[in-house]
Design a protein around this motif. Structure first.
Motif, mmCIF file in Angstrom:
data_model
loop_
_atom_site.group_PDB
_atom_site.id
_atom_site.type_symbol
_atom_site.label_atom_id
_atom_site.label_comp_id
_atom_site.label_asym_id
_atom_site.label_seq_id
_atom_site.Cartn_x
_atom_site.Cartn_y
_atom_site.Cartn_z
ATOM 1 N N ASP A 41 -34.581 35.732 41.196
ATOM 2 C CA ASP A 41 -33.557 35.156 39.969
ATOM 3 C C ASP A 41 -33.382 33.524 40.211
ATOM 4 O OD1 ASP A 41 -32.611 35.755 37.529
ATOM 5 O OD2 ASP A 41 -30.704 36.153 38.655
ATOM 6 N N GLU A 42 -33.201 32.894 39.055
ATOM 7 C CA GLU A 42 -32.918 31.400 38.978
ATOM 8 C C GLU A 42 -33.890 30.680 40.224
ATOM 9 O OE1 GLU A 42 -31.274 29.833 36.778
ATOM 10 O OE2 GLU A 42 -29.742 31.516 36.276
ATOM 11 N N MET A 43 -35.155 30.957 39.897
ATOM 12 C CA MET A 43 -36.161 30.455 41.041
ATOM 13 C C MET A 43 -36.373 29.004 41.112
ATOM 14 S SD MET A 43 -40.206 31.162 40.731
ATOM 15 C CE MET A 43 -41.386 31.098 42.190
ATOM 16 N N ASN A 44 -35.867 28.306 40.364
ATOM 17 C CA ASN A 44 -35.838 26.670 40.586
ATOM 18 C C ASN A 44 -34.610 25.783 40.527
ATOM 19 O OD1 ASN A 44 -34.978 27.245 37.779
ATOM 20 N ND2 ASN A 44 -35.928 25.313 37.020
ATOM 21 N N LEU A 45 -33.673 26.920 41.158
ATOM 22 C CA LEU A 45 -32.361 26.240 41.528
ATOM 23 C C LEU A 45 -32.717 25.674 42.590
ATOM 24 C CD1 LEU A 45 -29.501 28.832 41.307
ATOM 25 C CD2 LEU A 45 -29.865 26.858 39.853
ATOM 26 N N ALA A 46 -33.542 25.899 43.746
ATOM 27 C CA ALA A 46 -34.115 24.981 44.884
ATOM 28 C C ALA A 46 -35.659 24.521 44.252
ATOM 29 C CB ALA A 46 -34.091 25.730 45.978
ATOM 30 N N ARG A 47 -35.921 23.753 45.237
ATOM 31 C CA ARG A 47 -37.437 23.340 44.841
ATOM 32 C C ARG A 47 -38.408 24.106 45.356
ATOM 33 N NH1 ARG A 47 -38.422 18.040 43.072
ATOM 34 N NH2 ARG A 47 -36.717 16.580 43.532
#
Length: 744
Positions: free
Chosen positions: A470-476
């Motif tokens: 979930d929210e995979m691109n909150l980090a690189r």
């Protein structure tokens, strides 16, 4: 009064008189006025109709091999096997339904509402008329059309091999004309898939025409089917009962040949195969696939080019072969039915559409509604590769889609087959997912490794496991997911399963037993862990100022589904009771990949792959201007998606390609330079199927995006979804000086 359209053509395609006899039995037993009647009662009425014709010396279909010479000798169990075929044929268009476990059968509710006395009378008359016409056609001699076409092929094939392959009329003859002639024979109905091949891109040494019973296989790669094999020198053609060799030979030629030879002996012992050769004297070619088929042949009839029999003999031989094949298929279905729960839960291609309808019904009953064909697209994307990205604005149900689709298949949080893993902004390496060494040097497995360990257990290998990042691109993504991306690309076949390189090695796993309580049920200590083929990873992403974009390395390996088109008028109204269900428990076969590389998907799909590749070549020429060309990985993924779509009959070909253009090509495009704008205009021309004045639109492209801003009044286009997205990207380019697929 004419029959309603849903009933007017139900007998158009038939193998025997069984469809008509079944409809008459249902009408005679009073089913029009009731929701359902006893299946045993209908089966007995079905048998009585055939016996009455037999006693009166009227024309009647010959009983199958396992019944004997007379319908009077058929037991109720044998008749159940016979009546299954017309029930399946009439259940696909939703004419009848049957529940074998409850011994009930009846007309579908949509048909019941039409069955007033006039329609019943007309339907009965149509069934009786079709029976008589069927038997009249059986007795009429047919012109030697099939003999003529086979002779034409054999006399011209060697010469044609020196000519250009593309669009050659001999290819049309083998791929379309001859298969259609065979499909029109009265004993080959819609249960059978008839396919011909002269090769993919180059002429095959051994062309073929296969007849496959879709209940056990719809590909020549595996399973059993009937196939005409033409020898390389075109002096002979063999009508054979054969086996697919592609899948068995993946374990190596020696082991593959041992398996095929063993199956030949087993099947020969089951069937009479009268009038056929049962030896290995079939000769197609000295090497290659032709030699493989020589090993896999169960029985054959050889015809010489200069002494081809007439159609009467060819059809008689084929009918004999089909009756033996039918006997074998029935024996396989009976065995599958006795093998227990695991086999019951296996899914055939013909069931995919109805299962997806049930999944959609389940999701709707949970209060969620998604755009048309999204579930089909989601399923095809998972089947193509077990890594998806769901992108779009917040609150559109991305995470819920992953959860509810999994739940509908029996994968829930409580049985650990569905796992939600929120991504944290501080993830900069794979340790949180895969694991890490603590201060004492002991390995602490991450949450994803725990899922892999559970899914790898022998008792779990036939269960699907879903991981939602979930929210995979909150980090690189490239930082914490790079190891997984690399290992994904090592997928390969081994013993009929897909394996990958090692992700967590033996040294780390020696201490993993400390976390055994996280793994349900009996455990077998693994020596290493890769990515199991029953695990599906789906990332959800929102594109805003708090998130990171994706690199091409990630996009090339994933299908990207976008959630931006929301219809707030869609409300959770109550569903039809007939579609309600409490969830399925399906084996991994419903989602398992059958194709890893494009070569796996070639047999029987050459024309579709060729058309798709030609479109991609045209697109690649456009993308070259901004160095965004796609490679073999993307080409293969798109072609395999298209093959799955055609195989299951879920979307129209242009609609499926539109989705792939939207999901695999457009996400790669972003920037501010004028050359990107030129590329977008050229892609728009491709999407709408029209010539556009590129130079004029380079000055002002507003007419394009103004024309496409309203969904309710849009011009016609070959690929409408992609055209709409391109128009939006052009608008952002002109208004903001920068554009990207990901901007919301």
């Amino acid at each position: 009064m004419s029959l309603p359209s849903v009933l007017a053509n139900i007998f158009r395609s038939k193998q025997k008189s069984y469809k008509m006899v079944l409809i008459l039995a249902l009408l005679d037993e009073g089913a029009p006025g009731t929701k359902g009647v006893s299946l045993t009662k209908i089966t007995e009425r079905f048998r009585q109709t055939l016996i009455e014709r037999e006693i009166k010396n009227f024309p009647v279909d010959t009983p199958t091999v396992n019944i004997g010479s007379s319908w009077q000798k058929a037991s109720l169990q044998q008749m159940r096997s016979v009546i299954t075929n017309p029930i399946e044929a009439l259940s696909r268009p939703r004419i009848v339904w049957a529940d074998f476990s409850k011994d009930m059968i009846g007309f579908h509710s949509n048909v019941l509402s039409l069955l007033n006395p006039s329609v019943v009378k007309e339907l009965r008359a149509l069934a009786l008329q079709e029976i008589e016409e069927y038997y009249q056609n059986q007795n009429q001699p047919a012109p030697d059309r099939i003999t003529s076409l086979i002779s034409q092929l054999m006399n011209n094939y060697l010469k044609s091999k020196a000519e250009p392959f593309s669009a050659h009329p001999l290819g049309t003859l083998l791929r379309q004309t001859l298969p259609q002639e065979l499909q029109n024979l009265p004993f080959i109905d819609e249960r059978y898939k008839v396919q011909g091949s002269v090769g993919m891109g180059n002429w095959a040494n051994v062309p073929w025409i296969a007849i496959m019973d879709k209940r056990i296989t719809d590909t020549t790669q595996h399973g059993e089917y009937i196939v005409y094999l033409f020898s390389e020198n075109m002096e002979s053609v063999y009508l054979t009962l054969n086996q697919g060799v592609t899948v068995p030979l993946k374990q190596g030629r020696r082991l593959g040949y041992e398996y095929l030879e063993k199956r030949v002996k087993e099947i020969r012992a089951k069937l009479p195969l009268e009038g056929m050769q049962k030896d290995q004297n079939i000769f197609l070619t000295s090497s290659g696939l032709g030699k493989d088929y020589q090993v896999s042949t169960i029985a054959y009839i050889r015809y010489e080019r200069d002494h081809l029999p007439n159609d009467d003999i060819l059809i008689k031989d084929l009918k004999n072969m089909m009756e033996n094949y039918e006997c074998y298929v029935q024996s396989q279905i009976e065995v599958d039915g006795e093998d227990g729960e695991e086999d019951v839960n296996k899914v055939s291609d013909r069931d995919v559409q109805s299962i997806l309808e049930q999944i959609k019904s389940y999701i709707t009953r949970k209060g969620f509604t998604f755009p048309e064909h999204l579930i089909e697209n989601y399923y095809l994307s998972l089947r193509t590769k077990p890594f998806l990205i769901l992108a779009g604005i917040s609150g559109t149900g991305k995470t819920k889609l992953v959860q509810l689709f999994a739940e509908a298949l029996g994968a829930t949080e409580s049985n650990h087959q569905f796992n939600l893993i929120p991504v944290r902004p501080d993830w900069s390496d794979p340790s949180d997912l895969i694991g890490y060494l603590d201060l004492t040097g002991r390995f602490k497995p991450g949450r994803l490794t725990q899922v892999f360990l559970t899914a790898s257990q022998p008792e779990n290998k036939d269960k699907p496991y879903f991981v939602c990042l979930d929210e995979m691109n909150l980090a690189r993504v490239e930082h914490y997911f790079s190891d997984l991306l690399s290992v994904m690309e090592t997928r390969r076949w081994q013993d009929g399963r897909i394996i990958t390189d090692i992700l967590v090695g033996e040294e780390e796993l020696q201490v993993i037993k400390d976390s055994a309580d996280r793994i349900e049920g009996p455990r077998q200590e693994p020596t290493s862990v890769g990515i199991p083929d029953n695990v599906y990873i789906i990332g959800t992403v929102n594109m805003d100022e708090t998130t990171y974009p994706f690199s091409k390395k990630v996009l090339d390996r994933a299908q990207t589904l976008e959630f931006n088109e929301i219809d707030l008028n869609q409300l959770p109204f109550e569903e039809d009771e007939a579609l309600e269900f409490d969830g399925l428990t399906l084996a991994q076969s419903f989602l398992a990949s059958d194709y890893l590389i494009l070569k796996d998907a070639f047999p029987g799909n050459e024309a579709l792959i060729q058309r798709t590749t030609e479109r991609l070549v045209e697109i690649n020429e456009i993308l070259a201007e901004v160095h965004a060309n796609i490679g073999f990985r993307v080409r293969d993924a798109i072609c395999i998606y298209m093959v799955y779509d055609q195989r299951f009959g879920l979307l129209a070909e242009d609609e499926a390609f539109d989705l792939q253009l939207l999901q695999k090509i457009l996400p790669r495009l972003q920037g501010s330079h004028s050359s990107l704008k030129r590329v977008l205009i050229q892609l728009m021309a491709f999407a709408v199927g029209q010539r556009l004045n590129v130079e004029e639109l380079m000055e002002d492209a507003s007419e394009l995006y103004l024309r496409w801003r309203s969904r309710s009044d849009q011009p016609a286009a070959c690929f409408a979804k992609s055209a709409r997205k391109i128009a939006y990207m052009l608008r952002r380019m002109e208004e903001d000086g920068f554009t990207s697929f990901w901007l919301t």
